[in-house]
Write a protein that holds these residues in place. Structure first.
Motif, short mmCIF file in Angstrom:
data_model
loop_
_atom_site.label_atom_id
_atom_site.label_comp_id
_atom_site.label_asym_id
_atom_site.label_seq_id
_atom_site.Cartn_x
_atom_site.Cartn_y
_atom_site.Cartn_z
N TYR A 1 0.84 -1.19 0.00
CA TYR A 1 0.00 0.00 0.00
C TYR A 1 0.88 1.25 0.00
N GLN B 1 -2.32 5.76 1.26
CA GLN B 1 -3.33 4.79 1.68
C GLN B 1 -3.19 4.48 3.17
N GLU C 1 -11.66 -8.80 7.39
CA GLU C 1 -11.18 -8.11 6.21
C GLU C 1 -9.66 -8.11 6.30
N THR D 1 -5.80 -7.38 4.93
CA THR D 1 -4.96 -6.65 4.01
C THR D 1 -4.32 -7.67 3.07
N ILE D 2 -3.86 -7.19 1.93
CA ILE D 2 -3.26 -8.10 0.94
C ILE D 2 -2.08 -8.82 1.54
N ARG E 1 -13.50 -9.67 -2.61
CA ARG E 1 -12.53 -8.57 -2.50
C ARG E 1 -13.31 -7.27 -2.43
N GLY E 2 -12.67 -6.28 -1.89
CA GLY E 2 -13.33 -4.98 -1.78
C GLY E 2 -12.36 -3.95 -1.25
N HIS E 3 -12.90 -2.98 -0.54
CA HIS E 3 -12.10 -1.93 0.07
C HIS E 3 -12.42 -1.86 1.55
N PRO F 1 -8.64 4.60 -0.91
CA PRO F 1 -9.14 3.26 -0.61
C PRO F 1 -8.00 2.25 -0.47
N GLU G 1 -7.35 -1.76 -0.84
CA GLU G 1 -7.91 -3.04 -1.29
C GLU G 1 -7.74 -4.07 -0.18
N ILE H 1 -9.19 -8.21 1.26
CA ILE H 1 -9.76 -9.51 0.91
C ILE H 1 -10.73 -9.89 2.00
#
Length: 144
Positions: free
Chosen positions: A9, A13, A92, A94-95, A111-113, A122, A124, A126
């Motif tokens: 990120y 972000q 949720e 983080t990547i 997936r989303g924000h 935003p 991203e 998972i």
């Protein structure tokens, strides 16, 4: 988030994700029994909090990663999320943390924000869940 997520990120972000969070914000969660912190040499090195059905925050300082602390805090978070809740436990991710959660039985469901953030660019994420297996995880005993 800044420590382990910097490769995934941008600084903008991460700044937006942190928003207006202050020590008072976290101290309020701790005082109300919502957050469990892990300390090493009287310094906080990680924390977790949860609400029914969801692990909402899990953070480990980079220097504390890799020694099982994340696993222990996740088990506490899952146990807390299962109180008053039946069904899968969600989070949720983080990547950069998704593989950690996969190793502990979570699976990707979308997936989303980031929805718990306080504004800014935003991030991203998972969406993941752990199926209800009928038994809560056990927290391993603390090492020496």
């Amino acid at each position: 988030m800044a420590g382990l997520a910097t490769g995934h990120y941008s600084a903008e972000q991460i700044a937006g994700w942190m928003g207006q969070r202050t020590p008072d914000f976290y101290e309020g969660l701790i005082a109300h029994g919502r957050m469990v912190v892990a300390e090493r040499d009287s310094a906080v090195v990680g924390f977790v909090d949860a609400e029914p059905g969801e692990v909402t925050r899990l953070f480990i300082l980079p220097d504390a990663a890799g020694g099982g602390l994340g696993r222990r805090l996740l088990a506490i978070g899952i146990d807390t999320a299962r109180v008053g809740h039946s069904g899968p436990v969600r989070l949720e991710s983080t990547i950069n943390a998704a593989e950690f959660y996969r190793r502990h039985g979570f699976r990707e469901v979308g997936r989303g924000h980031f929805s718990h953030g306080l504004g800014g660019d935003p991030i991203e994420i998972i969406h993941m869940e752990l199926a209800d297996q009928g038994q809560p995880p056990t927290v391993p005993p603390a090492a020496g």
